[in-house]
Design an enzyme around this catalytic site. Structure first.
Site, PDB file in Angstrom:
ATOM      1  N   CYS A 149      -3.663   7.810 -11.495  1.00 42.25           N
ATOM      2  CA  CYS A 149      -3.996   7.327 -12.744  1.00 42.25           C
ATOM      3  C   CYS A 149      -2.867   7.708 -13.823  1.00 42.25           C
ATOM      4  O   CYS A 149      -1.736   8.260 -13.368  1.00 42.25           O
ATOM      5  CB  CYS A 149      -5.301   8.095 -13.167  1.00 42.25           C
ATOM      6  SG  CYS A 149      -6.763   8.160 -12.388  1.00 42.25           S
ATOM      7  N   ARG A 200       0.018   2.554 -12.960  1.00 40.70           N
ATOM      8  CA  ARG A 200      -0.636   3.713 -12.358  1.00 40.70           C
ATOM      9  C   ARG A 200      -2.125   3.538 -11.943  1.00 40.70           C
ATOM     10  O   ARG A 200      -2.832   4.263 -11.383  1.00 40.70           O
ATOM     11  CB  ARG A 200      -0.259   5.169 -12.980  1.00 40.70           C
ATOM     12  CG  ARG A 200       1.199   5.616 -12.882  1.00 40.70           C
ATOM     13  CD  ARG A 200       1.558   6.761 -13.685  1.00 40.70           C
ATOM     14  NE  ARG A 200       0.962   7.884 -12.686  1.00 40.70           N
ATOM     15  CZ  ARG A 200       1.434   8.609 -11.618  1.00 40.70           C
ATOM     16  NH1 ARG A 200       2.651   8.176 -11.375  1.00 40.70           N
ATOM     17  NH2 ARG A 200       0.822   9.601 -10.861  1.00 40.70           N
ATOM     18  N   TRP A 230      -7.437   4.818 -12.238  1.00 41.58           N
ATOM     19  CA  TRP A 230      -7.503   4.073 -10.803  1.00 41.58           C
ATOM     20  C   TRP A 230      -8.919   4.590 -10.232  1.00 41.58           C
ATOM     21  O   TRP A 230      -8.567   5.993  -9.771  1.00 41.58           O
ATOM     22  CB  TRP A 230      -6.317   4.132 -10.260  1.00 41.58           C
ATOM     23  CG  TRP A 230      -6.366   3.343  -8.738  1.00 41.58           C
ATOM     24  CD1 TRP A 230      -6.787   3.917  -7.631  1.00 41.58           C
ATOM     25  CD2 TRP A 230      -6.271   1.969  -8.637  1.00 41.58           C
ATOM     26  NE1 TRP A 230      -6.634   2.936  -6.774  1.00 41.58           N
ATOM     27  CE2 TRP A 230      -6.317   1.707  -7.279  1.00 41.58           C
ATOM     28  CE3 TRP A 230      -5.788   1.037  -9.463  1.00 41.58           C
ATOM     29  CZ2 TRP A 230      -6.358   0.464  -6.708  1.00 41.58           C
ATOM     30  CZ3 TRP A 230      -5.689  -0.240  -8.855  1.00 41.58           C
ATOM     31  CH2 TRP A 230      -5.908  -0.457  -7.528  1.00 41.58           C
ATOM     32  N   ASN A 281      -6.194  13.330 -13.027  1.00 36.23           N
ATOM     33  CA  ASN A 281      -5.711  12.351 -12.121  1.00 36.23           C
ATOM     34  C   ASN A 281      -5.991  13.427 -10.870  1.00 36.23           C
ATOM     35  O   ASN A 281      -5.618  14.290 -10.565  1.00 36.23           O
ATOM     36  CB  ASN A 281      -4.417  12.114 -12.350  1.00 36.23           C
ATOM     37  CG  ASN A 281      -3.628  11.406 -11.307  1.00 36.23           C
ATOM     38  OD1 ASN A 281      -4.387  10.598 -10.492  1.00 36.23           O
ATOM     39  ND2 ASN A 281      -2.345  11.559 -11.036  1.00 36.23           N
ATOM     40  N   GLY A 282      -6.410  12.667  -9.783  1.00 31.31           N
ATOM     41  CA  GLY A 282      -6.525  13.386  -8.715  1.00 31.31           C
ATOM     42  C   GLY A 282      -8.122  13.282  -8.138  1.00 31.31           C
ATOM     43  O   GLY A 282      -8.817  12.561  -8.473  1.00 31.31           O
ATOM     44  N   GLU A 293       2.111  -6.449  12.719  1.00 32.71           N
ATOM     45  CA  GLU A 293       2.399  -6.054  11.130  1.00 32.71           C
ATOM     46  C   GLU A 293       3.805  -6.000  10.799  1.00 32.71           C
ATOM     47  O   GLU A 293       4.240  -6.421   9.850  1.00 32.71           O
ATOM     48  CB  GLU A 293       1.518  -4.674  10.993  1.00 32.71           C
ATOM     49  CG  GLU A 293       1.954  -3.965   9.560  1.00 32.71           C
ATOM     50  CD  GLU A 293       1.699  -4.882   8.514  1.00 32.71           C
ATOM     51  OE1 GLU A 293       0.647  -6.055   8.644  1.00 32.71           O
ATOM     52  OE2 GLU A 293       1.875  -4.613   7.375  1.00 32.71           O
ATOM     53  N   LYS A 339       5.763  -8.138   7.830  1.00 34.36           N
ATOM     54  CA  LYS A 339       6.440  -7.739   7.033  1.00 34.36           C
ATOM     55  C   LYS A 339       7.825  -8.363   6.979  1.00 34.36           C
ATOM     56  O   LYS A 339       8.223  -8.369   5.767  1.00 34.36           O
ATOM     57  CB  LYS A 339       6.767  -5.900   7.402  1.00 34.36           C
ATOM     58  CG  LYS A 339       5.590  -5.295   6.928  1.00 34.36           C
ATOM     59  CD  LYS A 339       5.270  -4.969   5.498  1.00 34.36           C
ATOM     60  CE  LYS A 339       3.778  -4.985   4.919  1.00 34.36           C
ATOM     61  NZ  LYS A 339       2.908  -5.787   5.398  1.00 34.36           N
ATOM     62  N   GLU A 388       7.334 -11.795   5.298  1.00 37.78           N
ATOM     63  CA  GLU A 388       6.945 -11.931   3.874  1.00 37.78           C
ATOM     64  C   GLU A 388       8.066 -11.458   2.919  1.00 37.78           C
ATOM     65  O   GLU A 388       7.984 -11.973   1.582  1.00 37.78           O
ATOM     66  CB  GLU A 388       5.691 -11.342   3.539  1.00 37.78           C
ATOM     67  CG  GLU A 388       5.505  -9.771   3.704  1.00 37.78           C
ATOM     68  CD  GLU A 388       4.270  -9.397   3.369  1.00 37.78           C
ATOM     69  OE1 GLU A 388       3.601 -10.069   2.346  1.00 37.78           O
ATOM     70  OE2 GLU A 388       3.615  -8.315   3.970  1.00 37.78           O
ATOM     71  N   HIS A 399       3.989 -15.183  29.871  1.00 40.05           N
ATOM     72  CA  HIS A 399       3.065 -16.444  29.956  1.00 40.05           C
ATOM     73  C   HIS A 399       3.718 -17.464  29.104  1.00 40.05           C
ATOM     74  O   HIS A 399       3.013 -18.343  28.430  1.00 40.05           O
ATOM     75  CB  HIS A 399       1.572 -16.184  29.424  1.00 40.05           C
ATOM     76  CG  HIS A 399       1.082 -15.436  30.355  1.00 40.05           C
ATOM     77  ND1 HIS A 399       0.593 -15.600  31.665  1.00 40.05           N
ATOM     78  CD2 HIS A 399       0.818 -14.029  30.251  1.00 40.05           C
ATOM     79  CE1 HIS A 399       0.175 -14.546  32.379  1.00 40.05           C
ATOM     80  NE2 HIS A 399       0.163 -13.325  31.429  1.00 40.05           N
ATOM     81  N   LYS A 403       0.014 -10.884  -4.855  1.00 40.43           N
ATOM     82  CA  LYS A 403      -0.451  -9.585  -4.271  1.00 40.43           C
ATOM     83  C   LYS A 403      -1.815  -9.742  -4.164  1.00 40.43           C
ATOM     84  O   LYS A 403      -2.239  -9.259  -2.938  1.00 40.43           O
ATOM     85  CB  LYS A 403      -0.387  -8.404  -5.566  1.00 40.43           C
ATOM     86  CG  LYS A 403      -0.830  -7.260  -4.965  1.00 40.43           C
ATOM     87  CD  LYS A 403       0.036  -6.634  -3.668  1.00 40.43           C
ATOM     88  CE  LYS A 403      -0.685  -5.451  -3.209  1.00 40.43           C
ATOM     89  NZ  LYS A 403      -0.148  -4.947  -1.860  1.00 40.43           N
TER      90      LYS A 403
HETATM   91  C1  AGP Z   1       0.340  -8.127   3.290  1.00 39.20           C
HETATM   92  O1  AGP Z   1       1.670  -7.250   3.169  1.00 39.20           O
HETATM   93  C2  AGP Z   1       0.389  -9.245   2.301  1.00 39.20           C
HETATM   94  N1  AGP Z   1       0.360  -8.740   1.153  1.00 39.20           N
HETATM   95  C3  AGP Z   1      -1.106  -9.908   2.685  1.00 39.20           C
HETATM   96  O2  AGP Z   1      -1.206 -10.272   4.050  1.00 39.20           O
HETATM   97  C4  AGP Z   1      -2.390  -9.264   2.407  1.00 39.20           C
HETATM   98  O3  AGP Z   1      -2.489  -8.244   3.229  1.00 39.20           O
HETATM   99  C5  AGP Z   1      -3.547 -10.076   2.570  1.00 39.20           C
HETATM  100  O4  AGP Z   1      -3.479 -11.101   1.624  1.00 39.20           O
HETATM  101  C6  AGP Z   1      -4.832  -9.259   2.408  1.00 39.20           C
HETATM  102  O5  AGP Z   1      -5.208  -8.907   1.128  1.00 39.20           O
HETATM  103  P1  AGP Z   1      -6.233  -7.864   0.634  1.00 39.20           P
HETATM  104  O6  AGP Z   1      -5.928  -6.565   1.734  1.00 39.20           O
HETATM  105  O7  AGP Z   1      -6.178  -7.595  -0.838  1.00 39.20           O
HETATM  106  O8  AGP Z   1      -7.274  -8.578   0.966  1.00 39.20           O
END
Ligand code: AGP
Length: 615
Positions: free
Chosen positions: A2, A27, A75, A101-102, A485, A489, A492, A508, A610
């Site tokens: 927060c 935050r 938050w 905060n916490g 994963e 990373k 993206e 395969h 995001k």
């Molecule tokens: C992951 O680094 C990406 N930003 C993206 O794949 C993300 O995980 C996906 O859009 C799901 O988002 P969410 O967890 O907010 O549902």
């Protein structure tokens, strides 16, 4: 996380505090509030939603001008983001205001004690207990607010930054910290305190570093610091060189780097308050009855992107500990495949933002089929948890970078907790095994920290490979979602072709991709799983024999992989199912450094948002 701001001086405390909150909105931004103090008078205003909602309310109904004020942007962890749950929280008399905060771990017991003493608590938060405790002890201290806060802090368990004001102490702001940030800004005839320096950088670059277990008494002409027992402390002063933007990132170049570094605390915070004194899991906020949990005969996890990868890891843990069949579905595919759902199906929707439309629509479909829905979410009060039957919040704090890192690790922790809780409730997992895994989880923040301390070679490797055009990631069992994963990373944020494969699948077809010098990351399981481990070592040999440059992530001391590793990234020993908590970190760091080396916007990569709120 927060945002917290406090001020004592000759300017308008409200203006200073609101401006500071604007700097701290990153935050936390689900509600905001302020308190101003004049002799004998304390006024507050607080609103759910963005800071702009509070600013509008203050414009419509201004508070009295005062040189003493505190403010908070939230938050949410305990209690949905509503006006009532927004900070500051006040006591029964309205003469004490507290922001926090916490997480106060023992708030439930304190709340019960206060209610027995006739206190009326009106919010769902842990924070409110502090306001009533201060009300209770203040008269014993002769209205010495700092002493009152010291006495209260000695009763609190958990992590907290607390800031308080009292109508009887109009020229004082007090604060305390334990495992949560607090910094003091030193002005001339005025002083400040905040979660980080960006809140007061416009007014002063002179700061005091407040240590854990300390209480600060802020007056316009002096700042006094003691420990929780009242012994004087002498904090180090320092000059702030950062600009405001750097301060928001806590000095890191990118939010992603900051959030990678916050992972030990995020993992620890997600465990707080969920294990009782007897070592048993207490996920009471899940709101699913024992009968409902015992009737579950199938679990389907729906998620997108990184959250989907967390679901793939969760499948192994859930099936191992609960023996309930578990499917993992891309949320965007789920409702189009005409899935088989009954009242005894538990659908788990994993989402950092809680607003991902693919996941929300999948969840709504499941509810139409009368299945139970549990949300694992990092954003209190978001749409997905609001529409679920139950929720388990991760406590990663706001994740600003588009590339998800700390949210992923806390999703894994939350999934482990759900699996163990199901095992505990259904009796499918021995209590000794649950206790053992919980003990291992408690060690994870330290193990994550140890990995973070050894990332220099990984950053160097990214610099060496900055011109490469493709990278493969291999893993088996829970190492396979880690490989996926790692590839995501790199795709993206470094805009580089990368693919994750189940290492047993290579022969395969995909092994045809392997050519001289191709970088191939391989996640090797802990040696405890003999056959699993040896199979992956064979896979390393397969790709190396065809010219791959093998970058091997393996338990420190695992000599069996050394002959086949061009680069060896040692990991702390962990149980097989928990290894993703440490194995993912080097891949996050590699992708971040690669993107930086390539000159891309690490936090805001092209074409991405995001939270993807369209299908
Ligand atoms: C992951 O680094 C990406 N930003 C993206 O794949 C993300 O995980 C996906 O859009 C799901 O988002 P969410 O967890 O907010 O549902």
């Amino acid at each position: 996380m927060c945002g917290i701001v406090g001020y004592v001086g000759d300017r308008s405390g409200l203006d200073i505090v609101v401006a500071g909150l604007r700097r701290l909105e990153y935050r936390g931004y689900d509600s905001a509030g302020v308190a101003v103090v004049s002799p004998g008078s304390l006024l507050t205003d607080k609103r759910a939603g963005k800071l702009a909602n509070l600013e509008k309310a203050l414009a419509d109904s201004p508070l009295a001008t005062s040189g003493t004020a505190i403010g908070h942007t939230r938050w949410a962890t305990h209690g949905a983001p509503t006006d009532r749950n927004a900070h500051p929280h006040t006591d029964c008399t309205g003469r004490v205001a507290v922001i926090h905060n916490g997480i106060i771990e023992n708030f439930a017991a304190l709340r019960a004690e206060l209610s027995e003493h006739g206190h009326v608590l009106v919010s769902d938060t842990d924070t409110e207990v502090v306001a009533h405790l201060l009300e209770q002890v203040m008269p014993e201290t002769g209205d010495d607010l700092a002493e009152a806060l010291r006495r209260v802090c000695r009763r609190l368990e958990g992590a907290f930054t607390l800031v308080a004001v009292h109508a009887a102490a109009a020229d004082v702001v007090v604060a305390a910290r334990r495992n949560s940030p607090l910094v003091v800004g030193l002005g001339v005839g005025e002083n400040f305190l905040a979660s980080d320096v960006s809140a007061f950088l416009a007014y002063t670059r002179e700061a005091l570093e407040v240590a854990d277990g300390q209480v600060v008494e802020l007056r316009r002409d002096r700042v006094t610091v003691t420990d929780f027992d009242g012994a004087p402390a002498h904090p180090r002063g320092y000059h702030i060189d950062w600009d405001a933007a750097a301060a928001e990132k806590d000095g890191y170049d990118y939010f992603m780097l900051k959030e990678i570094a916050e992972q030990p605390k995020a993992v620890a915070d997600t465990l707080i308050g969920r294990i009782d004194a007897q070592g048993r899991l207490t996920l009471d906020e899940m709101r699913l009855s024992v009968e409902e949990l015992r009737a579950i005969d199938k679990i389907i996890i729906v998620a997108a992107g990184t959250a989907y990868h967390a679901g793939l890891v969760a499948k192994y843990a859930i099936e191992h500990w609960t023996r309930i069949p578990c499917e993992v579905e891309l949320a965007s595919e789920f409702r189009y495949r005409d899935p088989v759902l009954t009242r005894d199906t538990l659908v788990i929707a994993i989402s950092q933002s809680g607003e991902t439309m693919d996941t929300l629509m999948a969840m709504r479909y499941a509810r139409e089929q009368r299945s139970l829905v549990l949300a694992i979410c990092n954003t209190n009060g978001a749409t997905i948890p609001r529409e679920s039957d139950a929720v388990l919040y991760t406590h990663a704090g706001p994740e600003v970078a588009v590339a998800s890192t700390k949210a992923f690790l806390t999703q894994l922790v939350a999934c482990y907790l759900v699996a163990l809780y199901l095992g505990q409730v259904r009796g499918s997992t021995w209590s000794e095994e649950i206790a053992s895994v919980i003990a291992e989880l408690a060690d994870m923040p330290d193990k994550v920290d140890r990995v973070l301390d050894t990332m220099a070679p990984v950053r160097e490797l990214a610099r060496e490979l900055r011109e490469c055009t493709s990278v493969l990631f291999l893993g088996r069992h829970v190492g396979y979602p880690v490989a996926l994963e790692g590839a995501l990373k790199l795709k993206e944020i470094a805009y580089m072709h990368a693919e994750g494969f189940a290492s047993g699948e290579l022969k395969h077809g995909p092994i045809a991709l392997v050519e001289q010098g191709l970088p191939v990351f391989v996640v090797v399981p802990p040696r405890g799983r003999g056959v699993l481990h040896d199979k992956v070592v064979s896979n390393i040999q397969e790709v190396r024999a065809r010219g791959a440059r093998t970058i091997v992530l393996a338990e420190a001391g695992d000599e069996s992989v050394a002959p086949y590793a061009d680069v060896l990234i040692p990991l702390p020993p962990t149980p097989t199912l928990l290894q993703p908590l440490v194995a993912t970190i080097p891949l996050q760091v590699f992708a971040c450094e690669m993107a930086s080396q390539r000159g891309f916007d690490v936090d805001q990569p092209r074409n991405l948002a995001k939270s993807v709120t369209v299908e």
